[in-house]
Write an enzyme that holds these catalytic residues in place. Structure first.
Site, short mmCIF file in Angstrom:
data_model
loop_
_atom_site.label_atom_id
_atom_site.label_comp_id
_atom_site.label_asym_id
_atom_site.label_seq_id
_atom_site.Cartn_x
_atom_site.Cartn_y
_atom_site.Cartn_z
N GLU A 80 30.25 12.87 -22.05
CA GLU A 80 30.70 12.00 -20.97
C GLU A 80 31.57 10.83 -21.46
O GLU A 80 31.20 9.66 -21.31
CB GLU A 80 29.49 11.44 -20.22
CG GLU A 80 28.40 10.84 -21.11
CD GLU A 80 27.27 10.25 -20.30
OE1 GLU A 80 27.53 9.48 -19.35
OE2 GLU A 80 26.11 10.57 -20.61
N ASP B 135 0.81 -1.23 0.00
CA ASP B 135 0.00 0.00 0.00
C ASP B 135 0.84 1.28 0.00
O ASP B 135 0.31 2.37 0.17
CB ASP B 135 -0.95 0.01 1.20
CG ASP B 135 -0.20 0.07 2.53
OD1 ASP B 135 1.02 -0.21 2.54
OD2 ASP B 135 -0.84 0.41 3.55
N HIS C 245 24.15 12.13 -24.55
CA HIS C 245 22.72 11.97 -24.85
C HIS C 245 22.02 13.30 -24.61
O HIS C 245 22.57 14.20 -23.97
CB HIS C 245 22.10 10.87 -23.97
CG HIS C 245 22.33 11.06 -22.49
ND1 HIS C 245 21.60 11.95 -21.74
CD2 HIS C 245 23.21 10.48 -21.65
CE1 HIS C 245 22.01 11.91 -20.48
NE2 HIS C 245 23.01 11.03 -20.40
N ASP D 24 28.40 9.53 -10.48
CA ASP D 24 27.50 10.00 -11.53
C ASP D 24 26.19 10.35 -10.84
O ASP D 24 25.43 9.46 -10.43
CB ASP D 24 27.30 8.89 -12.57
CG ASP D 24 26.54 9.36 -13.80
OD1 ASP D 24 25.79 10.35 -13.70
OD2 ASP D 24 26.68 8.72 -14.86
N TYR E 212 37.55 2.53 -18.80
CA TYR E 212 37.29 1.57 -17.73
C TYR E 212 38.19 0.36 -17.93
O TYR E 212 38.11 -0.30 -18.98
CB TYR E 212 35.82 1.16 -17.72
CG TYR E 212 34.87 2.33 -17.89
CD1 TYR E 212 34.42 3.05 -16.79
CD2 TYR E 212 34.49 2.75 -19.17
CE1 TYR E 212 33.58 4.14 -16.95
CE2 TYR E 212 33.65 3.84 -19.35
CZ TYR E 212 33.20 4.53 -18.23
OH TYR E 212 32.37 5.62 -18.41
N ARG F 278 35.27 8.53 -15.61
CA ARG F 278 34.31 9.17 -16.50
C ARG F 278 34.17 10.63 -16.07
O ARG F 278 34.15 10.93 -14.87
CB ARG F 278 32.94 8.48 -16.46
CG ARG F 278 31.91 9.11 -17.42
CD ARG F 278 30.71 8.21 -17.67
NE ARG F 278 29.86 8.00 -16.52
CZ ARG F 278 29.78 6.84 -15.84
NH1 ARG F 278 30.53 5.81 -16.21
NH2 ARG F 278 28.98 6.71 -14.80
N HIS G 78 26.63 1.12 -14.67
CA HIS G 78 25.39 1.45 -13.96
C HIS G 78 25.41 0.88 -12.54
O HIS G 78 24.41 0.34 -12.06
CB HIS G 78 24.17 0.94 -14.73
CG HIS G 78 23.96 1.64 -16.03
ND1 HIS G 78 23.22 1.11 -17.08
CD2 HIS G 78 24.39 2.85 -16.48
CE1 HIS G 78 23.21 1.95 -18.10
NE2 HIS G 78 23.90 3.02 -17.76
N ASP H 234 22.90 16.17 -14.99
CA ASP H 234 23.53 14.84 -15.09
C ASP H 234 25.04 15.06 -15.16
O ASP H 234 25.56 15.44 -16.21
CB ASP H 234 23.01 14.13 -16.34
CG ASP H 234 23.51 12.70 -16.47
OD1 ASP H 234 24.28 12.26 -15.61
OD2 ASP H 234 23.13 12.03 -17.46
N GLU I 196 31.72 13.92 -16.97
CA GLU I 196 30.48 14.26 -17.69
C GLU I 196 30.03 15.67 -17.35
O GLU I 196 29.97 16.05 -16.18
CB GLU I 196 29.38 13.27 -17.31
CG GLU I 196 28.03 13.58 -17.94
CD GLU I 196 26.95 12.59 -17.52
OE1 GLU I 196 25.93 12.50 -18.22
OE2 GLU I 196 27.13 11.93 -16.47
N HIS J 299 30.65 3.00 -24.42
CA HIS J 299 29.36 3.69 -24.52
C HIS J 299 29.50 4.94 -25.39
O HIS J 299 30.61 5.34 -25.77
CB HIS J 299 28.83 4.05 -23.13
CG HIS J 299 29.76 4.91 -22.31
ND1 HIS J 299 29.94 6.26 -22.51
CD2 HIS J 299 30.59 4.58 -21.27
CE1 HIS J 299 30.80 6.74 -21.63
NE2 HIS J 299 31.22 5.74 -20.87
N HIS K 18 17.61 11.05 -20.09
CA HIS K 18 17.87 10.75 -21.50
C HIS K 18 16.69 11.34 -22.26
O HIS K 18 15.65 10.71 -22.43
CB HIS K 18 18.00 9.24 -21.72
CG HIS K 18 19.31 8.70 -21.25
ND1 HIS K 18 20.26 8.19 -22.11
CD2 HIS K 18 19.84 8.60 -20.02
CE1 HIS K 18 21.32 7.80 -21.42
NE2 HIS K 18 21.09 8.03 -20.15
#
Length: 435
Positions: A380, A36, A350, A256, A384, A402, A239, A267, A404, A346, A357
């Protein structure tokens, strides 16, 4: 956002639709988290873009040229008991008074009213597949009209993808939207600075995440996505969201994280040393990523196409990886064979806006979309090198970097909205030393 902004958007969409069209936009449904309890409600971005109305169980309707009002909303009625439990409602009267609707009706009356409005239209503008339950209701109304054609009822001649028009509108940010996104980026940049100042070996990743949540909430914002706080090898997981491991001296920390301010997202990614100082190997890879990011940002300007920043980043990263000995071969061949994807797998960016995105096609037909003023995108690039990488010297293992930024295309070039988040390694080390 000024109410005139939403009225302008509705007028622009209705001009593109023309007379004879009807646009129908349902609100996002609530989502149950655990029995609930519900997830925090987030309105559908297309619905919000045109209405500024953030209540569930609502439907917005636009009918260009309708004498009795072009903008109609179906919404929940006022209900003292439910408002005691669930919070205040605008009600039909409030939607007219505060949200600019020409007319509004209880959502319970939609079956009696909306089919008649559809019947008077030649074209239905609607986005199929986003809200399947409402898709079924809409088709039910249309099929009911078709079943009564012999009795003189009329049905629309065509369905048109509403997102085709609306998402192109959302691609170009207005002056008000730019100011809102600038604010979202500044709040997120300050949160990244805060993380650099407080980070110490032995802390947990979730403690650093908590610093972001504190900074976001103190400015009335929420995370625009689940923050990624990856120390050491976790920074090589694109991710990664577990955010639970201890931070070790000698490791890098990749964060990130962005916030949503007035429904517009930031972002930002920054990578910095847990102990406050880059090792020579970490600094070498970081410098390659930074060079690639700066080259990609430089390619963000009117007249360039969408893929040019990515091409610039790929060239710089491939060259850097070859200079470090992580790739071997001639630069043109390495790029052609996409050898860089072992370490940079990657895209470079974006679209960014109401969605992290954001909407808008990257290609028009078979050609990359040309960058124009008002577009916002992330830049970005990353490198890695997971632990136990075969054929790679151990000094590179576990390094994930990274960087960005949020970048807006301007008339003369670009504006880095997230520029207040430090990214030069000397600046990062100085900030961490001063903490």
């Amino acid at each position: 956002m000024n109410k005139k902004e939403f009225a302008r958007r509705r007028r622009q969409l209705m001009r593109m639709m023309g007379k004879g069209g009807i646009a129908i936009l349902p609100s996002a449904p609530p989502r149950v988290r655990n029995r609930d309890a519900e997830y925090a409600y987030r309105q559908d971005s297309d619905f919000l873009y045109l209405t500024d109305f953030d209540e569930p169980e609502s439907v917005a309707v636009l009918i260009p040229g309708r004498k009795h009002g072009e903008y109609i909303v179906f919404c929940r009625e006022r209900d003292a008991l439910r408002e005691t439990w669930d919070g205040r409602r605008a009600g039909p009267e409030g939607v007219v008074e505060h949200y600019g609707a020409d007319d509004a009706f209880p959502i319970a009356d939609i079956d009696d009213i909306l089919p008649g409005l559809i019947e008077q239209s030649e074209r239905v503008y609607y986005t199929m597949g986003v809200h399947p339950e409402f898709d079924g209701r809409l088709m039910g109304w249309v099929n009911a009209l078709r079943a009564q054609v012999g009795a003189g009822r009329h049905t629309p001649q065509e369905f048109v993808a509403l997102d085709h028009l609306l998402h192109d509108m959302r691609l170009y940010k207005s002056r008000s939207e730019a100011a809102t996104m600038r604010r979202a980026a500044r709040i997120a940049a300050d949160a990244h600075r805060r993380a650099m100042r407080v980070c110490r070996p032995g802390m947990k990743e979730y403690e650093i995440e908590a610093e972001f949540l504190h900074e976001f909430r103190r400015h009335g914002t929420v995370p625009s996505y689940q923050p990624i706080v990856g120390g050491g090898e976790n920074g090589c997981i694109l991710h990664y969201t577990e955010n639970r491991d201890p931070l070790r001296d000698g490791d890098l920390l990749l964060i990130d994280a962005g916030c949503e301010y007035d429904y517009y997202a930031s972002d930002i990614t920054r990578t910095f040393p847990v102990g406050g100082r880059f090792s020579p190997s970490q600094r070498a890879i970081y410098d390659v990523v930074l060079e690639a990011q700066l080259a990609a940002i430089d390619a963000v300007r009117p007249g360039n196409h969408w893929n040019e920043p990515h091409d610039a980043a790929v060239k710089a990263i491939t060259r850097g990886l070859a200079q470090l000995g992580l790739l071997k071969g001639r630069l043109p061949t390495l790029i052609k064979n996409e050898a860089y994807t072992r370490f940079f797998m990657h895209r470079t960016g974006h679209g960014l806006g109401m969605d992290v995105h954001d909407v808008g096609d990257y290609k028009v037909g078979d050609e990359w979309r040309v960058l124009e003023p008002g577009m916002v995108l992330t830049i970005e690039p990353g490198i890695y090198v997971p632990a136990d990488s075969k054929g790679v010297a151990k000094k590179w293992w576990g390094i994930g970097v990274r960087i960005e930024d949020d970048v807006m295309v301007t008339k003369t070039g670009h504006e880095v909205l997230s520029r207040h988040a430090p990214k030069h390694p000397d600046e990062i080390e100085a900030l961490m030393r001063a903490a």
